[in-house]
Design a protein around this motif. Structure first.
Motif, mmCIF file in Angstrom:
data_model
loop_
_atom_site.group_PDB
_atom_site.id
_atom_site.type_symbol
_atom_site.label_atom_id
_atom_site.label_comp_id
_atom_site.label_asym_id
_atom_site.label_seq_id
_atom_site.Cartn_x
_atom_site.Cartn_y
_atom_site.Cartn_z
ATOM 1 N N ARG A 191 -0.563 -9.279 6.705
ATOM 2 C CA ARG A 191 -1.282 -8.201 6.018
ATOM 3 C C ARG A 191 -2.215 -8.723 4.931
ATOM 4 O O ARG A 191 -3.004 -7.940 4.376
ATOM 5 N N TRP A 192 -2.147 -10.009 4.624
ATOM 6 C CA TRP A 192 -2.996 -10.558 3.571
ATOM 7 C C TRP A 192 -4.433 -10.774 4.031
ATOM 8 O O TRP A 192 -5.297 -11.095 3.205
ATOM 9 N N TYR B 58 -6.513 -8.524 5.265
ATOM 10 C CA TYR B 58 -7.356 -7.330 5.285
ATOM 11 C C TYR B 58 -6.838 -6.305 4.292
ATOM 12 O O TYR B 58 -5.762 -6.447 3.706
ATOM 13 N N VAL B 59 -7.631 -5.259 4.114
ATOM 14 C CA VAL B 59 -7.213 -4.106 3.323
ATOM 15 C C VAL B 59 -7.832 -2.873 3.963
ATOM 16 O O VAL B 59 -8.965 -2.912 4.441
ATOM 17 N N ASN B 60 -7.089 -1.801 4.015
ATOM 18 C CA ASN B 60 -7.610 -0.509 4.458
ATOM 19 C C ASN B 60 -7.795 0.365 3.219
ATOM 20 O O ASN B 60 -6.819 0.769 2.597
ATOM 21 N N ASP C 51 -3.687 1.480 -1.428
ATOM 22 C CA ASP C 51 -4.277 0.608 -0.420
ATOM 23 C C ASP C 51 -3.604 -0.756 -0.307
ATOM 24 O O ASP C 51 -3.821 -1.460 0.679
ATOM 25 N N CYS C 52 -2.800 -1.111 -1.297
ATOM 26 C CA CYS C 52 -2.209 -2.459 -1.308
ATOM 27 C C CYS C 52 -0.771 -2.408 -1.821
ATOM 28 O O CYS C 52 -0.414 -3.134 -2.754
ATOM 29 N N CYS D 153 -2.127 -7.167 0.783
ATOM 30 C CA CYS D 153 -3.497 -6.969 1.266
ATOM 31 C C CYS D 153 -4.330 -8.152 0.807
ATOM 32 O O CYS D 153 -3.896 -8.961 -0.021
#
Length: 282
Positions: A96-97, A99-101, A114-115, A120
């Motif tokens: 998961r590191w 990207y970030v949504n 978001d994190c 993220c």
């Protein structure tokens, strides 16, 4: 680098089925490669960063990487993606590191939303840069942090690494380009770059010829957050998602310069991040 990018968790449990005409169009096609900027893009970011390193940062990097098979930033630029094959445990923990949504339609980052738990790319860059700068830690810890920083600063500048959760950063948005099927994420990762037929040195010369980004030293507060928000704004701009799912030359002509500018920015900002880390008080 493995051929499958980090999966973007979906906020919707049920995926939409493609329309019948699109399914027929894609059924006989060959999938585009799907990688995070691809090895070429990550190496270009690393080599651009090397152009702007301070002597202190260059010496520190050379020392940490002296035992690596390819002892330079480009040589370790895809290490974090390779973990899925070389160290599955760390690869899973760090998945998961990459990207970030960002849930806000205006691309305003909110860490709690978001994190969560720091999982993220924004938090990962900040955390790994702190580890890299900490002279009390072992060389092994700092070397690993350096590898993460080099990769993640590249990742956050690929716009779809700050994209939508519902389509997993474009991984679920099917496209057809030049008679081949794939997804929007893979087109931005490597499809548009590879289609130009340039080798790494030619690409490097092309990117170096672009206007130099504004100075980013010292780094502004919350720099990784700002970079992610900027990438998100690329994604939400009109025309980023092609109507009809078919990529034509007009789309490439309009968006390849955006990808090039993002690579150029990533190189400058990676250099600033590394210069700051190695300038920290001993």
């Amino acid at each position: 680098m493995t051929p499958i990018p980090p999966r973007f968790p979906s906020s919707r449990p049920l995926r939409r089925r493609p329309s019948p005409w699109l399914a027929a169009l894609l059924a006989c096609s060959v999938a585009l490669p799907a990688q995070a900027w691809g090895p070429l893009g990550h190496r270009l970011v690393a080599r651009l960063a090397e152009d702007a390193l301070t002597p202190q940062a260059r010496a520190g990097i050379d020392r940490l990487l002296q035992a690596e098979p390819d002892p330079g930033l480009a040589g370790i630029a895809s290490w974090a993606d390779d973990l899925r094959a070389t160290d599955p445990g760390l690869g899973k923990r760090s998945a998961r590191w990459h990207y970030v949504n960002i849930g806000d339609p205006g691309c305003a980052f909110d860490a709690d939303r978001d994190c969560p738990g720091g999982d993220c790319v924004v938090a990962a860059i900040e955390t790994q840069a702190r580890i890299l700068a900490d002279r009390s830690l072992s060389d092994a810890e700092r070397r690993q942090a350096l590898k993460f920083v080099v990769h993640f600063v590249g990742d956050v500048h690929q716009p779809l690494h700050a994209g939508h959760a519902h389509d997993r950063g474009g991984n679920d948005y099917q496209v057809n380009w030049r008679g081949k099927g794939g997804n929007l994420h893979s087109l931005w990762d490597s499809g548009m770059l590879n289609a130009q037929g340039l080798d790494e040195d030619a690409w490097l010369a092309r990117l170096r010829a672009l206007p130099a980004p504004a100075a980013v030293s010292p780094l502004p507060a919350r720099a990784p957050q700002r970079w992610a928000e900027q990438s998100c704004r690329v994604v939400v701009a009109p025309g980023f998602y092609p109507g009809g799912h078919v990529i034509d030359q007009g789309y490439v002509d309009a968006h390849l310069p955006v990808a090039e500018a993002q690579l150029r920015l990533a190189g400058a900002r990676l250099a600033a991040t590394l210069n700051a880390a190695f300038a920290a008080p001993r």
